[in-house]
Design a protein around this motif. Structure first.
Motif, PDB file in Angstrom:
ATOM      1  N   PRO A 166       3.969  10.697 -14.045  1.00  0.00           N
ATOM      2  CA  PRO A 166       5.237  11.372 -14.351  1.00  0.00           C
ATOM      3  C   PRO A 166       5.190  12.877 -14.115  1.00  0.00           C
ATOM      4  CG  PRO A 166       4.184  10.594 -16.367  1.00  0.00           C
ATOM      5  CD  PRO A 166       3.359  10.096 -15.222  1.00  0.00           C
ATOM      6  N   ASN A 167       4.018  13.431 -13.912  1.00  0.00           N
ATOM      7  CA  ASN A 167       3.886  14.877 -13.674  1.00  0.00           C
ATOM      8  C   ASN A 167       3.694  15.213 -12.203  1.00  0.00           C
ATOM      9  OD1 ASN A 167       4.016  15.604 -16.472  1.00  0.00           O
ATOM     10  ND2 ASN A 167       1.997  14.687 -16.660  1.00  0.00           N
ATOM     11  N   ALA A 168       3.756  14.215 -11.344  1.00  0.00           N
ATOM     12  CA  ALA A 168       3.529  14.472  -9.893  1.00  0.00           C
ATOM     13  C   ALA A 168       4.710  15.183  -9.294  1.00  0.00           C
ATOM     14  CB  ALA A 168       3.278  13.152  -9.175  1.00  0.00           C
ATOM     15  N   GLY A 216       0.763  -1.243   0.000  1.00  0.00           N
ATOM     16  CA  GLY A 216       0.000   0.000   0.000  1.00  0.00           C
ATOM     17  C   GLY A 216       0.792   1.291   0.000  1.00  0.00           C
ATOM     18  N   ALA A 217       2.053   1.238  -0.368  1.00  0.00           N
ATOM     19  CA  ALA A 217       2.831   2.482  -0.449  1.00  0.00           C
ATOM     20  C   ALA A 217       2.203   3.414  -1.476  1.00  0.00           C
ATOM     21  CB  ALA A 217       4.281   2.180  -0.827  1.00  0.00           C
ATOM     22  N   GLN A 218       2.135   4.691  -1.136  1.00  0.00           N
ATOM     23  CA  GLN A 218       1.579   5.687  -2.057  1.00  0.00           C
ATOM     24  C   GLN A 218       2.581   5.918  -3.178  1.00  0.00           C
ATOM     25  OE1 GLN A 218       0.925   9.045   0.481  1.00  0.00           O
ATOM     26  NE2 GLN A 218      -0.975   8.216   1.297  1.00  0.00           N
ATOM     27  N   ILE A 219       2.199   5.521  -4.361  1.00  0.00           N
ATOM     28  CA  ILE A 219       3.139   5.531  -5.484  1.00  0.00           C
ATOM     29  C   ILE A 219       3.606   6.939  -5.853  1.00  0.00           C
ATOM     30  CG2 ILE A 219       1.477   5.623  -7.389  1.00  0.00           C
ATOM     31  CD1 ILE A 219       3.243   3.283  -8.618  1.00  0.00           C
ATOM     32  N   ASP A 220       2.787   7.935  -5.639  1.00  0.00           N
ATOM     33  CA  ASP A 220       3.168   9.308  -5.964  1.00  0.00           C
ATOM     34  C   ASP A 220       3.415  10.155  -4.720  1.00  0.00           C
ATOM     35  OD1 ASP A 220       3.130   9.048  -8.776  1.00  0.00           O
ATOM     36  OD2 ASP A 220       0.950   9.239  -8.782  1.00  0.00           O
ATOM     37  N   ARG A 226      11.781  21.266  -3.603  1.00  0.00           N
ATOM     38  CA  ARG A 226      10.495  20.590  -3.573  1.00  0.00           C
ATOM     39  C   ARG A 226      10.732  19.099  -3.482  1.00  0.00           C
ATOM     40  NH1 ARG A 226       8.910  17.936  -7.643  1.00  0.00           N
ATOM     41  NH2 ARG A 226       8.564  18.285  -9.789  1.00  0.00           N
ATOM     42  N   GLY A 227       9.766  18.415  -2.945  1.00  0.00           N
ATOM     43  CA  GLY A 227       9.914  16.981  -2.763  1.00  0.00           C
ATOM     44  C   GLY A 227      10.027  16.236  -4.075  1.00  0.00           C
ATOM     45  N   LYS A 228      10.440  14.988  -3.974  1.00  0.00           N
ATOM     46  CA  LYS A 228      10.570  14.127  -5.139  1.00  0.00           C
ATOM     47  C   LYS A 228       9.735  12.885  -4.914  1.00  0.00           C
ATOM     48  CE  LYS A 228      14.825  14.466  -7.413  1.00  0.00           C
ATOM     49  NZ  LYS A 228      16.130  13.866  -7.648  1.00  0.00           N
ATOM     50  N   THR A 229       9.306  12.301  -5.995  1.00  0.00           N
ATOM     51  CA  THR A 229       8.588  11.037  -5.922  1.00  0.00           C
ATOM     52  C   THR A 229       9.564   9.889  -6.145  1.00  0.00           C
ATOM     53  OG1 THR A 229       8.108  10.991  -8.283  1.00  0.00           O
ATOM     54  CG2 THR A 229       6.483  12.104  -6.862  1.00  0.00           C
ATOM     55  N   LEU A 238       7.285   1.392 -11.888  1.00  0.00           N
ATOM     56  CA  LEU A 238       6.432   2.413 -11.278  1.00  0.00           C
ATOM     57  C   LEU A 238       5.442   2.985 -12.288  1.00  0.00           C
ATOM     58  CD1 LEU A 238       9.135   4.175  -9.098  1.00  0.00           C
ATOM     59  CD2 LEU A 238       7.248   2.749  -8.271  1.00  0.00           C
ATOM     60  N   LEU A 239       5.894   3.211 -13.506  1.00  0.00           N
ATOM     61  CA  LEU A 239       4.973   3.698 -14.544  1.00  0.00           C
ATOM     62  C   LEU A 239       3.897   2.669 -14.853  1.00  0.00           C
ATOM     63  CD1 LEU A 239       7.527   5.446 -16.908  1.00  0.00           C
ATOM     64  CD2 LEU A 239       5.697   6.567 -15.604  1.00  0.00           C
ATOM     65  N   GLU A 240       4.288   1.404 -14.935  1.00  0.00           N
ATOM     66  CA  GLU A 240       3.310   0.335 -15.188  1.00  0.00           C
ATOM     67  C   GLU A 240       2.289   0.229 -14.065  1.00  0.00           C
ATOM     68  OE1 GLU A 240       5.816  -3.079 -15.716  1.00  0.00           O
ATOM     69  OE2 GLU A 240       6.315  -2.551 -17.789  1.00  0.00           O
TER      70      GLU A 240
END
Length: 92
Positions: A90-92, A49-53, A63-66, A83-85
């Protein structure tokens, strides 16, 4: 966090089984595992359940990074693809 930095999925799984929050802290576990190239840990965190973004706030930039941007910046392209799959923005 050490488990994610070192790629120790057994220790990570143990911590999660004992109630560790996959999304806790300013430096996210998914971010650390991604930037260090530990694909198995990334998969485990996503399954738990990790928040992917989710943004990691403790980075060198203002600013933070994902996890996605960290993996890409570190040339961890297998993890970037994973992660993309899984739906990372990619815009987060």
């Amino acid at each position: 966090m050490r488990a994610c930095r070192e790629g120790n999925c057994e220790l990570l799984n143990h911590a999660l089984a004992r109630g560790a929050d996959v999304n806790a802290g300013a430096l996210k576990a998914l971010f650390v595992a991604s930037m260090n190239g530990h694909k198995s840990c990334v998969e485990l965190l996503l399954a738990r359940g990790a928040q992917i973004d989710g943004l990691s706030e403790r980075t060198c930039s203002k600013r933070g990074k994902t996890a996605l941007s960290a993996a890409y910046d570190e040339r961890e392209y297998d993890i970037t693809r994973l992660l993309l799959e899984r739906g990372a923005d990619p815009n987060a």
